[in-house]
Scaffold this motif. Sequence first.
Motif, short mmCIF file in Angstrom:
data_model
loop_
_atom_site.label_atom_id
_atom_site.label_comp_id
_atom_site.label_asym_id
_atom_site.label_seq_id
_atom_site.Cartn_x
_atom_site.Cartn_y
_atom_site.Cartn_z
N THR A 1 1.17 -1.39 0.29
CA THR A 1 0.09 -0.20 0.11
C THR A 1 0.42 0.82 -0.41
O THR A 1 0.40 2.25 -0.28
CB THR A 1 -1.29 -0.36 1.08
N LEU A 2 2.45 0.97 0.31
CA LEU A 2 2.90 2.26 0.51
C LEU A 2 3.46 3.42 -0.66
O LEU A 2 3.21 2.92 -1.75
CB LEU A 2 4.24 1.96 1.05
N LYS A 3 3.03 4.35 -1.04
CA LYS A 3 3.49 5.03 -2.14
C LYS A 3 5.08 6.29 -1.98
O LYS A 3 5.42 5.72 -0.95
CB LYS A 3 2.80 5.92 -1.99
N SER A 4 5.36 6.29 -3.31
CA SER A 4 6.37 6.93 -3.69
C SER A 4 6.98 8.30 -2.77
O SER A 4 5.29 8.87 -2.12
CB SER A 4 6.57 6.77 -5.13
N VAL A 5 7.85 7.98 -1.93
CA VAL A 5 8.18 10.07 -1.23
C VAL A 5 7.91 10.82 -2.71
O VAL A 5 8.05 10.53 -3.77
CB VAL A 5 9.26 10.03 -0.79
N SER A 6 7.74 11.68 -2.20
CA SER A 6 7.66 13.13 -2.85
C SER A 6 9.21 13.24 -3.75
O SER A 6 9.82 13.42 -2.61
CB SER A 6 7.04 14.14 -1.78
N GLY A 7 9.16 13.53 -5.11
CA GLY A 7 10.38 13.46 -5.60
C GLY A 7 11.42 12.62 -5.91
O GLY A 7 12.62 13.18 -6.69
N LEU B 1 11.44 9.52 -7.85
CA LEU B 1 11.18 9.06 -9.35
C LEU B 1 9.46 9.33 -9.30
O LEU B 1 8.58 8.25 -9.77
CB LEU B 1 10.99 7.45 -8.94
N GLN B 2 9.23 10.86 -8.95
CA GLN B 2 7.78 11.25 -9.53
C GLN B 2 7.26 10.77 -10.71
O GLN B 2 7.82 11.73 -11.63
CB GLN B 2 7.43 11.79 -8.51
N PRO B 3 5.93 10.16 -11.22
CA PRO B 3 5.53 10.60 -12.84
C PRO B 3 5.06 11.11 -12.74
O PRO B 3 3.41 11.52 -11.75
CB PRO B 3 5.19 9.52 -12.95
N VAL B 4 5.04 12.13 -14.18
CA VAL B 4 3.59 13.03 -14.28
C VAL B 4 3.78 12.63 -15.48
O VAL B 4 4.20 13.13 -17.18
CB VAL B 4 4.39 14.49 -13.74
N HIS B 5 2.23 12.62 -15.73
CA HIS B 5 1.96 11.92 -17.18
C HIS B 5 1.22 13.14 -17.96
O HIS B 5 0.61 14.42 -17.68
CB HIS B 5 0.45 10.68 -17.50
N SER B 6 1.62 12.99 -19.48
CA SER B 6 1.73 14.18 -19.96
C SER B 6 0.28 13.76 -20.97
O SER B 6 -0.29 12.65 -20.84
CB SER B 6 2.29 14.85 -21.09
N PRO B 7 -0.49 14.75 -21.65
CA PRO B 7 -1.77 14.94 -22.36
C PRO B 7 -1.61 14.30 -23.68
O PRO B 7 -2.17 13.73 -24.33
CB PRO B 7 -2.74 15.99 -22.92
N GLU B 8 0.11 14.42 -24.18
CA GLU B 8 0.66 14.06 -25.56
C GLU B 8 1.10 12.53 -25.22
O GLU B 8 1.44 11.95 -26.13
CB GLU B 8 1.26 15.13 -25.96
N GLY B 9 0.38 11.79 -24.25
CA GLY B 9 1.47 10.36 -24.72
C GLY B 9 2.45 10.16 -23.96
O GLY B 9 3.54 8.93 -23.99
N VAL C 1 9.92 13.04 -11.66
CA VAL C 1 10.59 14.15 -11.10
C VAL C 1 11.36 13.11 -10.67
O VAL C 1 10.67 12.76 -9.23
CB VAL C 1 10.30 15.30 -10.16
N ASP C 2 12.98 13.57 -10.14
CA ASP C 2 13.65 13.07 -9.42
C ASP C 2 14.94 13.37 -8.46
O ASP C 2 14.95 14.49 -8.77
CB ASP C 2 14.55 11.72 -9.83
N TYR C 3 14.77 13.35 -7.34
CA TYR C 3 15.94 14.39 -6.58
C TYR C 3 17.22 13.73 -7.08
O TYR C 3 18.48 14.23 -6.13
CB TYR C 3 16.17 13.87 -4.78
N ALA C 4 17.83 12.85 -7.78
CA ALA C 4 18.75 12.18 -8.42
C ALA C 4 19.94 13.60 -8.25
O ALA C 4 20.08 14.72 -9.59
CB ALA C 4 19.07 11.61 -9.52
N HIS C 5 20.93 13.54 -7.42
CA HIS C 5 21.78 14.87 -7.42
C HIS C 5 23.51 14.14 -7.11
O HIS C 5 23.91 14.89 -7.10
CB HIS C 5 21.22 16.01 -6.55
N THR C 6 23.67 13.56 -7.23
CA THR C 6 24.70 12.72 -7.65
C THR C 6 24.92 11.83 -8.60
O THR C 6 23.98 11.25 -9.19
CB THR C 6 25.15 11.39 -5.71
N PRO C 7 25.98 11.25 -8.74
CA PRO C 7 26.62 10.41 -10.43
C PRO C 7 25.83 9.19 -10.13
O PRO C 7 25.14 8.45 -11.39
CB PRO C 7 27.85 10.85 -10.40
N ASP C 8 25.92 8.36 -9.21
CA ASP C 8 25.22 7.24 -8.74
C ASP C 8 23.45 7.32 -8.59
O ASP C 8 22.90 6.39 -9.23
CB ASP C 8 25.55 7.02 -7.99
N ALA C 9 22.79 8.00 -7.78
CA ALA C 9 21.75 8.59 -7.50
C ALA C 9 21.05 8.61 -9.31
O ALA C 9 19.60 8.31 -9.88
CB ALA C 9 21.31 9.23 -7.05
#
Length: 483
Positions: free
Chosen positions: A321-327, A329-337, A342-350
């Motif tokens: 039942t758990l959901k992803s933490v804000s920011g 791997l947060q998906p935002v679906h566009s009308p164009e398909g 959006v992701d916090y990745a701010h290191t090369p590894d992330a």
Amino acid sequence: MKLNDIITHIHPLQVVGTLDRDITGVDIDSRQVKAGHLFVAIKGTQVDGHHYIGKAVEAGAAAILCETLPETTAEGVTYIVVPSTEEGVGLAATTYYGNPSKKMKLVGVTGTNGKTTIATLLYNMFRAFGHRCGLLSTVCNYIEGEAIPASHTTPDPIELNSLLARMVEAGCEYVFMECSSHAIDQKRIWGLTFAGGIFTNLSRDHMDYHKTVENYRNAKKAFFDMLPKSAFAITNADDKNGMVMVQNTKAKVKTYSMRTMADFRAKILECHFEGMLLDIDGREVGVQFIGKFNVSNLLAVYGAALMLGKKPEDVLVVMSTLKSVSGRLQPVHSPEGYTAIVDYAHTPDALANVLSAIHEVLNGKGRVITVCGAGGNRDKGKRPLMAQEAVRQSDRVIITSDNPRFEEPQDIINDMLAGLTPQQLKKTVSITDRREAIKTACMLAEKGDVVLVAGKGHEDYQEIKGVKHHFDDREVLLEIFHS
């Protein structure tokens, strides 16, 4: 509380004045000092608190904890000289606030990536089990359901113990806490009693502070070295530093892995953008996360929950039942398909992990367009590495601003571009304005593609020349979709 009681666990080198004195507060900032307070002079990375002892005395400090006695001492003020005020403040704050960490089960999470996700998921999971809980994280601190804005990943010892004391008052049974390398190195968690610790992974980060990867690793390891025999230490067996972390710990060691024999194991059975089907220790569970690194995070959560006394089948039911933490791997679906993530990745590894997760789902059926930058006044060495990782796993890359802070955005971009070959530069463009960069990525995207907007995640601001301007990657994407 009497000063003599506050310094019970501190061994002074010298005391000038009486210890039979009432203390009404503890501070490391002279501007916060009020009559009757104990002021602790910390030799910080930017400022030496010893220079502000006079100010603290003027403000009414009843006692001073310091490493060097001032040339002149004030009458009616007690001076306590100790070898390390960094260690001393943690012990003093813990005692002053009534040792709150001993009255709850405190679990610390450390590593380069995954700290926020693991701590937050444990908090959400144990609340779902019906427990009152606290959370100390990069995104926000929580006392049960009450949000307390976070200024640091790990607060200073006084704020930390104050928050923990409030959690005790609120009836919290469990507290889940991110332990940053800065906080461990600066003894901000000194004096706390942990029920358990979790190691996620280690890759290059914070070289501006630690200078070497070895120093950075040793800061993380120090957390496990301090765990008591009664605690558990859960470590990532898939990380080359996983067993290094626990080699000197007194805690009970448990391992988790996707690749090798371990106490807690998992494998991916199915994967799509809405989630994965996993096998965890022989049981199938559907989760609302994607990416191997998130499987690793979920295994750490699973292992910690079991070590805290929960049954495997109950843990997996809640996990589904758990959901992803804000920011994250947060998906935002566009009308164009196409899908924006959006992701916090701010290191090369992330960044490499997030892009790998996207490719696992795409399976060669769409392009990846990445928007990323690097923070100003931070480790410059990771900038070219960030660009290299972005280019390696993307069809197009747009290098832009992150939080430039006091640096020129174009200088940061140039540092990133310097890591690319002429061939790699052909699929890379630089756009200083982050909003324009995101807009350009969306214009390039077609149905089935993925636009990754990396670096800021949950942050709703851009820091430029010391000023935080409102900026939210997810908001910008939604504006673009509906314009």
